[in-house]
Write a protein that holds these residues in place. Sequence first.
Motif, short mmCIF file in Angstrom:
data_model
loop_
_atom_site.label_atom_id
_atom_site.label_comp_id
_atom_site.label_asym_id
_atom_site.label_seq_id
_atom_site.Cartn_x
_atom_site.Cartn_y
_atom_site.Cartn_z
N ALA A 152 0.82 -1.21 0.00
CA ALA A 152 0.00 0.00 0.00
C ALA A 152 0.86 1.27 0.00
CB ALA A 152 -0.92 0.01 1.22
N ALA A 153 2.15 1.12 0.22
CA ALA A 153 3.04 2.29 0.36
C ALA A 153 3.02 3.18 -0.87
CB ALA A 153 4.46 1.83 0.66
N GLY A 154 2.86 2.62 -2.04
CA GLY A 154 2.85 3.42 -3.26
C GLY A 154 1.49 4.02 -3.59
N GLY A 155 0.50 3.81 -2.71
CA GLY A 155 -0.83 4.36 -2.94
C GLY A 155 -1.73 3.43 -3.75
N ALA A 156 -1.36 2.16 -3.85
CA ALA A 156 -2.16 1.20 -4.63
C ALA A 156 -3.54 1.02 -4.00
CB ALA A 156 -1.43 -0.15 -4.70
N ARG A 173 -8.45 -5.34 2.98
CA ARG A 173 -9.00 -4.27 3.83
C ARG A 173 -8.88 -4.63 5.31
NH1 ARG A 173 -12.96 -4.11 -0.30
NH2 ARG A 173 -12.71 -2.26 -1.60
N ASN A 174 -9.10 -5.90 5.64
CA ASN A 174 -8.96 -6.33 7.04
C ASN A 174 -7.53 -6.16 7.54
OD1 ASN A 174 -11.66 -7.02 7.24
ND2 ASN A 174 -11.32 -9.20 6.81
N HIS A 175 -6.55 -6.55 6.70
CA HIS A 175 -5.14 -6.41 7.10
C HIS A 175 -4.75 -4.94 7.23
CE1 HIS A 175 -4.15 -10.59 7.15
NE2 HIS A 175 -4.34 -10.78 5.85
N LEU A 176 -5.24 -4.11 6.29
CA LEU A 176 -4.95 -2.67 6.37
C LEU A 176 -5.56 -2.06 7.62
CD1 LEU A 176 -5.41 -1.55 2.64
CD2 LEU A 176 -3.27 -1.58 3.95
N SER A 177 -6.78 -2.46 7.93
CA SER A 177 -7.47 -1.96 9.12
C SER A 177 -6.71 -2.35 10.39
CB SER A 177 -8.89 -2.51 9.15
OG SER A 177 -9.56 -2.06 10.30
N ALA A 178 -6.25 -3.60 10.43
CA ALA A 178 -5.48 -4.07 11.60
C ALA A 178 -4.17 -3.29 11.73
CB ALA A 178 -5.19 -5.56 11.46
N ALA A 179 -3.50 -3.07 10.59
CA ALA A 179 -2.22 -2.33 10.61
C ALA A 179 -2.43 -0.89 11.04
CB ALA A 179 -1.58 -2.38 9.22
N ILE A 180 -3.53 -0.28 10.59
CA ILE A 180 -3.85 1.10 11.00
C ILE A 180 -4.04 1.16 12.51
CG2 ILE A 180 -5.65 2.89 10.89
CD1 ILE A 180 -5.95 2.06 7.86
N GLY A 181 -4.79 0.20 13.04
CA GLY A 181 -5.02 0.15 14.49
C GLY A 181 -3.75 -0.07 15.28
N LYS A 182 -2.92 -1.00 14.82
CA LYS A 182 -1.70 -1.35 15.55
C LYS A 182 -0.65 -0.24 15.53
CE LYS A 182 -2.11 -6.37 15.05
NZ LYS A 182 -1.52 -7.59 14.46
N THR A 183 -0.69 0.60 14.51
CA THR A 183 0.27 1.71 14.44
C THR A 183 -0.30 2.99 15.05
OG1 THR A 183 -0.48 2.27 12.19
CG2 THR A 183 1.47 0.84 12.38
N GLY A 184 -1.54 2.91 15.54
CA GLY A 184 -2.16 4.09 16.14
C GLY A 184 -2.43 5.19 15.14
N GLU A 190 -0.93 7.15 6.86
CA GLU A 190 -0.29 7.40 8.15
C GLU A 190 0.35 6.11 8.69
OE1 GLU A 190 -2.62 9.10 11.31
OE2 GLU A 190 -3.18 10.83 10.11
N ALA A 191 -0.35 5.01 8.52
CA ALA A 191 0.16 3.71 9.00
C ALA A 191 1.46 3.35 8.28
CB ALA A 191 -0.89 2.61 8.80
N VAL A 192 1.50 3.58 6.97
CA VAL A 192 2.72 3.32 6.19
C VAL A 192 3.87 4.17 6.72
CG1 VAL A 192 3.81 3.64 3.93
CG2 VAL A 192 1.56 2.55 4.09
N ARG A 193 3.60 5.48 6.93
CA ARG A 193 4.65 6.38 7.41
C ARG A 193 5.15 5.97 8.79
NH1 ARG A 193 1.43 10.29 4.87
NH2 ARG A 193 0.44 10.92 6.84
N ALA A 194 4.22 5.61 9.67
CA ALA A 194 4.59 5.19 11.04
C ALA A 194 5.43 3.92 11.00
CB ALA A 194 3.34 4.98 11.89
N ALA A 195 5.00 2.95 10.20
CA ALA A 195 5.74 1.68 10.11
C ALA A 195 7.11 1.87 9.50
CB ALA A 195 4.91 0.66 9.31
N GLU A 196 7.21 2.76 8.49
CA GLU A 196 8.52 3.03 7.88
C GLU A 196 9.45 3.74 8.86
OE1 GLU A 196 7.51 5.23 4.34
OE2 GLU A 196 7.54 3.40 3.09
N ARG A 197 8.90 4.71 9.62
CA ARG A 197 9.71 5.46 10.58
C ARG A 197 10.29 4.52 11.66
NH1 ARG A 197 7.98 7.23 15.22
NH2 ARG A 197 5.80 7.12 14.59
N LEU A 198 9.53 3.52 12.03
CA LEU A 198 9.98 2.58 13.08
C LEU A 198 10.77 1.40 12.51
CD1 LEU A 198 6.71 2.68 15.18
CD2 LEU A 198 8.95 3.47 15.94
N GLY A 199 10.87 1.34 11.18
CA GLY A 199 11.62 0.24 10.56
C GLY A 199 10.87 -1.08 10.57
N TRP A 200 9.56 -1.02 10.62
CA TRP A 200 8.76 -2.24 10.62
C TRP A 200 8.48 -2.76 9.22
CZ3 TRP A 200 4.62 -0.37 14.69
CH2 TRP A 200 5.22 -0.35 15.95
#
Length: 201
Positions: A152-156, A173-184, A190-200
């Motif tokens: 999803a990082a490229g906006g797909a 959509r379920n995986h994206l929703s879970a990732a959004i929740g887990k990254t706050g 925002e979830a992509v940016r948070a995960a990239e910043r933390l090196g996840w």
Amino acid sequence: MIRLLLADDQALVRGALAALLGLEPDLEVVAEVGSGDEVLAAVERTTPDVVLLDVEMPGLDGISAAAQVHARFPRVRILMVTTFGRPGYLRRAIDAGADGFIVKDTPARELADAVRRVQLGLRVVDPALAAETLTAGTSPLTAREREVLAAAAGGATAAAIAARLHLSEGTVRNHLSAAIGKTGSRTRAEAVRAAERLGWL
């Protein structure tokens, strides 16, 4: 002499590291490569004692290259030297078999010392990054959530991600929703940016 292999995709950085380390009387740079894909063959060809790896390289990334080297040549020491001091990178690098992890703005004398300590079998980690990693904890993302978020990082669109990963749109959509929740986060961007910043990712 401690024999070194340098892997960094930036020729200028690689050359500077080679020149600095080459000034040390007990260190010898025996090989330099510009991508992760070249690391294993170079280790086989030149038998270094310590491999210095950048994290972000074209082809195979440094963490994956570290895992390959560790699996095939467990006696070769691995020191990650990167611009990207992210907690998730540190944890993943150590899990892959790296013996140390330092950032590129480390003074030359400390870098040479880190090489010597790693070669002796000691663990060397940038102290500020170690503290940040302890605070950040382990990545809460599952392997599939990380894969979907990376796609999803490229906006797909969800449909494009589903087709690429051979999943249903609902599952994506379920995986994206879970990732959004887990990254706050509030959105997947925002979830992509948070995960990239933390090196996840």
